[in-house]
Enzyme design. Structure first.
Site, short mmCIF file in Angstrom:
data_model
loop_
_atom_site.label_atom_id
_atom_site.label_comp_id
_atom_site.label_asym_id
_atom_site.label_seq_id
_atom_site.Cartn_x
_atom_site.Cartn_y
_atom_site.Cartn_z
N CYS A 179 9.67 -9.13 1.98
CA CYS A 179 9.40 -7.93 1.47
C CYS A 179 11.09 -7.80 0.75
O CYS A 179 11.86 -8.71 1.02
CB CYS A 179 9.45 -6.87 2.27
SG CYS A 179 10.69 -6.85 3.72
N GLU B 160 15.39 -1.60 15.40
CA GLU B 160 15.25 -0.54 14.48
C GLU B 160 14.93 0.84 15.12
O GLU B 160 15.58 1.88 14.82
CB GLU B 160 13.97 -0.64 13.37
CG GLU B 160 13.71 0.39 12.61
CD GLU B 160 12.60 0.14 11.59
OE1 GLU B 160 12.15 -0.64 11.28
OE2 GLU B 160 12.03 1.47 11.48
N THR C 28 9.30 1.47 11.07
CA THR C 28 8.78 1.19 9.89
C THR C 28 7.59 0.45 9.88
O THR C 28 6.58 0.32 8.68
CB THR C 28 9.57 0.69 8.66
OG1 THR C 28 10.40 -0.13 9.06
CG2 THR C 28 10.43 2.13 8.30
S1 SF4 Z 1 11.23 -1.51 6.31
FE1 SF4 Z 1 11.49 -3.48 7.14
S2 SF4 Z 1 9.40 -4.55 6.26
FE2 SF4 Z 1 9.70 -2.59 5.13
S3 SF4 Z 1 10.69 -3.11 3.18
FE3 SF4 Z 1 12.57 -2.70 4.53
S4 SF4 Z 1 12.90 -4.60 5.65
FE4 SF4 Z 1 11.05 -4.87 4.71
#
Ligand code: SF4
Length: 392
Positions: free
Chosen positions: A56, A178, A241
């Site tokens: 991503c 996270e 997330t």
């Molecule tokens: S929150 Fe995590 S999965 Fe989503 S864009 Fe950011 S790094 Fe990538």
């Protein structure tokens, strides 16, 4: 040095890093697949790749920043406060750049004692807790913060809850970096892993269980001094997330209905703040693409990504929800030797081996990969599958 010199140096660095990233993580095979409807057939085997898969934007940015840090600070010790992302290959490549990982004990304690003011410390895409950031600032080291803006968005929401005196209900895994970082920004919080736990808490709010039972059940998942009789009256919902979006929505709706039952429509806004949209776009796109992929006429499914990667785990949950053989693997080496696969299955924490796993005859295999999986890993898996059929 003039500002122009600085700018030119920075552009050269960025170009050099882009070349490095292309070499290290991208793949010609996957590039071709993307350009040809995400399908490739060799002999009796057809591979169908999900419409959205792999690195991503946030991961790409974090990995680039780590490579760039190595070039900018060639002589300085560089640390990462945790795995920069949950992918063994990426973390191995960073180790080869002499980037060290901060030691973490079984109970999650991180040892920062070797870091000094002359060192560089990379904060990964998941972010870091308030306490860790304060510690790094006290040490006086150079911090390269690659926290994904999607994660920062969740922190803003938690901060808003704190300012308004609401408890943050965080849909996430209490040990995930996270979620640890998010929880550290809340005054009062409770971490809920899934809908079952949310139902349990909602029953408590409506008077079904004892406080003692609550505190025992959620040990490690609530803030210091948490009192469920005081701190479940005003709730704001948020999440890690990378959780399943549908589950976060159901959890939010459940808490809303519960507080509505308890306090009535007129005062609901004083007791409940809705989650908003804090599942990141990349997670959402990959989950949507997976739902589409599993609806196709497939014979089996492979989900590729680190075993401790939350977003990969949720892609696998989607695959496991249908009645097809599905395997979660963390890289190319999981396929082979011979017709063997090393993988994880739903509800089984340890890796297991299945042999033979690739049935004879014509097959269509659906493949996706998590947001922290480089294309090179996907290509390697595809090549290994074709090699099994070629008898290599
Ligand atoms: S929150 Fe995590 S999965 Fe989503 S864009 Fe950011 S790094 Fe990538």
């Amino acid at each position: 040095m003039s500002r122009t010199d600085d700018h030119q140096k920075s552009c050269r660095l960025t170009q050099a890093v882009q070349g490095e990233l292309k070499r290290e993580y991208e793949s010609d095979l996957v590039g071709q697949l993307r350009g040809s409807g995400n399908t490739i057939t060799r002999g009796e085997i057809t591979i169908r790749l999900a419409e959205a898969f792999g690195f991503c934007w946030g991961v790409d940015r974090a990995v680039s920043a780590a490579h760039e840090a190595r070039r900018r600070f060639p002589d300085r010790q560089i640390w990462i406060t945790n795995e920069i992302i949950h992918n063994p290959l990426v973390n191995e490549k960073l180790r080869k750049l002499a980037i060290k990982f901060v030691d973490i004990s079984q109970d999650g304690y991180k040892d920062f004692s070797e870091i000094s003011a002359s060192h560089v410390v990379i904060v990964p895409a998941f972010g870091a807790s308030v306490q860790e950031m304060q510690l790094l600032e006290q040490i006086g080291c150079q911090i390269v913060d690659t926290t994904c803006p999607w994660v920062s968005r969740v922190w803003q929401r938690v901060n808003k809850y704190k300012q308004q005196g609401f408890t943050a209900i965080i849909h996430g895994k209490y040990k995930h970096e996270e979620t640890v970082a998010t929880a550290s920004r809340a005054e009062n919080y409770l971490i809920i892993q899934n809908l079952d736990e949310a139902e349990w808490v909602c029953s408590y709010i409506l008077g079904s269980s004892s406080k003692k039972e609550f505190l025992r059940k959620f040990t490690l998942a609530y803030s210091h001094g948490f009192d469920p009789d005081l701190h479940l009256n005003r709730l704001g919902i948020t999440n890690q997330t990378t959780m399943l979006k549908g589950e976060t929505e159901r959890i939010g709706a459940l808490f809303q209905q519960t507080l509505l039952k308890r306090y009535g429509q007129d005062s609901l806004s004083q007791h409940f703040l809705s989650p908003g949209d804090t599942i990141c776009d990349a997670t959402q796109e990959r989950q949507d693409a997976m739902i589409k992929l599993v609806a196709e006429n497939l014979d089996l499914i492979l989900v590729i990504g680190g075993y401790n990667s939350s977003n990969t785990g949720h892609l696998f949950d989607i695959a496991a929800g249908i009645s097809l053989p599905s395997y979660h693997i963390d890289g190319q080496s999981c396929i082979g030797p011979g017709n063997r696969i090393s993988h994880k299955s739903v509800g089984k924490p340890a890796e297991q081996t299945t042999e033979p796993w690739l049935p004879a005859g014509t097959l269509t295999i659906g493949i996706t990969s998590g947001a922290s999986t480089p294309d090179q890993v996907v290509a390697g898996v595809i090549e290994n599958i074709f090699a099994i059929r070629a008898g290599r």
